[in-house]
Write a protein that holds these residues in place. Structure first.
Motif, mmCIF file in Angstrom:
data_model
loop_
_atom_site.group_PDB
_atom_site.id
_atom_site.type_symbol
_atom_site.label_atom_id
_atom_site.label_comp_id
_atom_site.label_asym_id
_atom_site.label_seq_id
_atom_site.Cartn_x
_atom_site.Cartn_y
_atom_site.Cartn_z
ATOM 1 N N HIS A 1 0.825 -1.206 0.000
ATOM 2 C CA HIS A 1 0.000 0.000 0.000
ATOM 3 C C HIS A 1 0.862 1.260 0.000
ATOM 4 C CE1 HIS A 1 0.922 -0.181 4.303
ATOM 5 N NE2 HIS A 1 0.440 1.044 4.432
ATOM 6 N N LEU A 2 2.087 1.170 0.552
ATOM 7 C CA LEU A 2 3.019 2.292 0.502
ATOM 8 C C LEU A 2 3.583 2.459 -0.913
ATOM 9 C CD1 LEU A 2 4.906 4.478 1.698
ATOM 10 C CD2 LEU A 2 6.494 2.615 2.271
ATOM 11 N N VAL A 3 3.965 1.354 -1.535
ATOM 12 C CA VAL A 3 4.540 1.409 -2.886
ATOM 13 C C VAL A 3 3.507 1.920 -3.883
ATOM 14 C CG1 VAL A 3 5.621 0.084 -4.731
ATOM 15 C CG2 VAL A 3 6.150 -0.446 -2.332
ATOM 16 N N PHE A 4 2.278 1.367 -3.811
ATOM 17 C CA PHE A 4 1.199 1.864 -4.679
ATOM 18 C C PHE A 4 0.932 3.344 -4.395
ATOM 19 C CE2 PHE A 4 -0.564 -2.695 -4.852
ATOM 20 C CZ PHE A 4 0.043 -2.935 -6.080
ATOM 21 N N ALA B 1 -0.908 5.857 2.726
ATOM 22 C CA ALA B 1 0.311 5.126 2.380
ATOM 23 C C ALA B 1 1.212 4.867 3.584
ATOM 24 C CB ALA B 1 1.084 5.891 1.306
ATOM 25 N N ILE B 2 1.211 5.756 4.593
ATOM 26 C CA ILE B 2 2.104 5.553 5.737
ATOM 27 C C ILE B 2 1.386 4.888 6.911
ATOM 28 C CG2 ILE B 2 3.616 7.477 5.108
ATOM 29 C CD1 ILE B 2 2.320 9.125 7.328
ATOM 30 N N THR B 3 0.136 4.480 6.697
ATOM 31 C CA THR B 3 -0.606 3.798 7.754
ATOM 32 C C THR B 3 0.119 2.519 8.179
ATOM 33 O OG1 THR B 3 -2.734 4.636 6.977
ATOM 34 C CG2 THR B 3 -2.780 2.663 8.340
ATOM 35 N N GLY B 4 0.355 2.370 9.477
ATOM 36 C CA GLY B 4 0.922 1.146 10.017
ATOM 37 C C GLY B 4 2.409 0.954 9.791
ATOM 38 N N LEU B 5 3.133 1.982 9.380
ATOM 39 C CA LEU B 5 4.564 1.808 9.111
ATOM 40 C C LEU B 5 5.423 1.877 10.365
ATOM 41 C CD1 LEU B 5 5.179 3.784 5.794
ATOM 42 C CD2 LEU B 5 4.632 1.375 6.106
ATOM 43 N N GLY B 6 4.944 2.536 11.418
ATOM 44 C CA GLY B 6 5.683 2.596 12.665
ATOM 45 C C GLY B 6 7.074 3.160 12.514
ATOM 46 N N ARG B 7 8.099 2.380 12.866
ATOM 47 C CA ARG B 7 9.472 2.864 12.816
ATOM 48 C C ARG B 7 9.935 3.162 11.396
ATOM 49 N NH1 ARG B 7 13.120 -0.923 11.069
ATOM 50 N NH2 ARG B 7 12.311 -3.056 10.818
ATOM 51 N N LEU B 8 9.175 2.671 10.403
ATOM 52 C CA LEU B 8 9.519 2.932 9.006
ATOM 53 C C LEU B 8 8.869 4.201 8.472
ATOM 54 C CD1 LEU B 8 9.126 -0.698 7.570
ATOM 55 C CD2 LEU B 8 11.252 0.476 8.172
#
Length: 426
Positions: free
Chosen positions: A249-252, A363-370
């Protein structure tokens, strides 16, 4: 959120109470306003420099190529830098670099070298890139995750306020001088022609010196402000190594940002020339520049509306609806002439409104430390604003300006897909 092997349960935690968050958000809105203002001024610079240097559409679009190309070069290093020095220092540094870029307009205009203008735009955009990498994830972290899209959309509304004000500023201070026609220019002596172009080039000096001073003042203010500290809180499943590439979902979303920014910038960049077409409105440049405010003003209004709507309706559905509406409006503008062609392309701004902040937040949902790395990737994707307008300029030179709007139409089709399917985390 439940975790599975190869995934992480991560979020950003914030220190400070709701009042401090509200104060921080209020301060951050000034940044969104400022970089919107500076970005939209490119739409005025393009027809202005096109006249000063006698450029074709492709050459004129190098303004956006250099400006948004900075996002591609700077975004990933900026993500690493912000992770090292923190969001607040990243904001201050970004403001200082952007101010330096504005100062560079003075020698560029004095020497009347197009390459120096492009270099100044690159430095200016490098500063704005650092601001984007710092401020966008900071806003999403200052509150609950489920309202991050709404919160970022609200702050982006002030970005649109900047883009709405900028055309009037540019039309008054940059495009206010009478533009000579081709026959009048041909009648000038070499000395008169040189003086005319020198006067046109110098029109950008005072406005950009003023903007540099404003950016330096903002840098001082943010250096002094006490903002809530934002820190990553990550729980990594043992034996797994999570990367941003494990989150489709981040890449898309990065592709979506690329195409959205490209489409939005390409349309805004060509509106002055589009409205000058006899088949559309036949306007003079200074008058056409004022109408750009309707395009960006629509985005501002739409963001206030979208921030409220997305409290009740899912961000994915709102994004897909707006993208579909944009496709219909652009197709109508291509197929018609006169006021219909003019106002349908302007109306795209209203539906652009929620796209960038919504794609970014999804796109940044749930990425946390990333999150910092993900933010860097998304800001890198803003390079779409360099490549899509340049490609549309080539299409305009080869096939005509009106038909070239097929390119942004295709971009919005992909954004509709992202809203319907591509934004779902796996």
């Amino acid at each position: 959120m439940a975790t599975t092997a190869g995934s992480t349960s991560q979020h950003l935690s914030s220190s400070g109470d709701n009042k401090r968050h509200t104060g921080a958000l209020a301060a951050l809105t000034s940044l969104f306003f400022m970089w919107g203002f500076l970005t939209c001024l490119n739409d005025i610079l393009i027809p202005h420099l096109k006249s000063v240097f006698s450029l074709n559409y492709t050459q004129a679009m190098l303004v956006q190529f250099c400006f948004f190309g900075a996002y591609f070069v700077v975004s990933m290093p900026a993500g690493a830098l912000v992770r090292r020095i923190g969001f607040k220092r990243g904001i201050v540094l970004g403001l200082l670099i952007a101010g330096l870029g504005c100062l560079m307009f003075y020698p560029a205009a004095s020497l009347r070298i197009y390459g120096l203008f492009l270099g100044a735009l690159f430095v200016l955009a490098a500063g704005i890139t650092i601001l984007q990498v710092s401020a966008n994830p900071y806003v999403t972290a200052l509150g609950p995750q489920d309202t991050a899209s709404s919160r970022l959309t609200m702050t982006q509304a002030f970005n649109s306020l900047g883009t709405t004000v900028a055309p009037f500023f540019g039309a008054t201070l940059i495009l206010s001088a009478a533009v000579l026609g081709a026959d009048q220019i041909a009648a000038l002596s070499p000395t008169e022609l040189n003086a005319y172009h020198a006067e046109e080039a110098a029109a950008v000096q005072l406005p950009y010196i003023g903007l540099a001073l404003a950016l330096f003042v903002l840098a001082g203010v943010f250096a002094w402000l006490k903002l809530p500290a934002i820190t990553p809180d990550a729980t990594v499943v043992q034996g797994t190594e999570d990367t941003i590439w494990n989150h489709p979902h981040l890449v898309f979303g990065a592709v979506g940002i690329f195409l959205y920014v490209g489409a939005e910038v390409a349309i805004g960049s060509l509106l002055v020339n589009y409205f000058a077409l006899p088949s559309v409105a036949g306007m003079e440049e200074a008058k056409a520049a004022e109408y750009i405010a309707y395009y960006w003003g629509g985005a501002m209004v739409g963001r206030f509306i979208g921030a409220a709507v997305m409290q009740k309706v899912s961000a994915q559905k709102v994004l897909a609806f707006n993208a579909a509406a944009s496709v219909i409006l652009i197709a109508t503008s291509i197929a018609t002439t006169g006021t219909v062609a003019m106002w349908t392309i302007l109306a795209v701004g209203l539906f652009n409104s929620i796209m960038f902040p919504t794609i970014f937040a999804l796109a940044i949902t749930g990425l946390g430390r990333l999150t910092s790395n993900g933010s860097g990737l998304l800001c890198l994707a803003i390079v779409g604003g360099a490549l899509v307008p340049l490609l549309q300029g080539m299409l305009a030179d080869g096939f005509g300006l009106q038909i070239s709007f097929v390119l942004p139409l295709l971009c919005y089709i992909y954004i509709a897909f992202y809203g319907l399917k591509g934004s779902t985390p796996r």
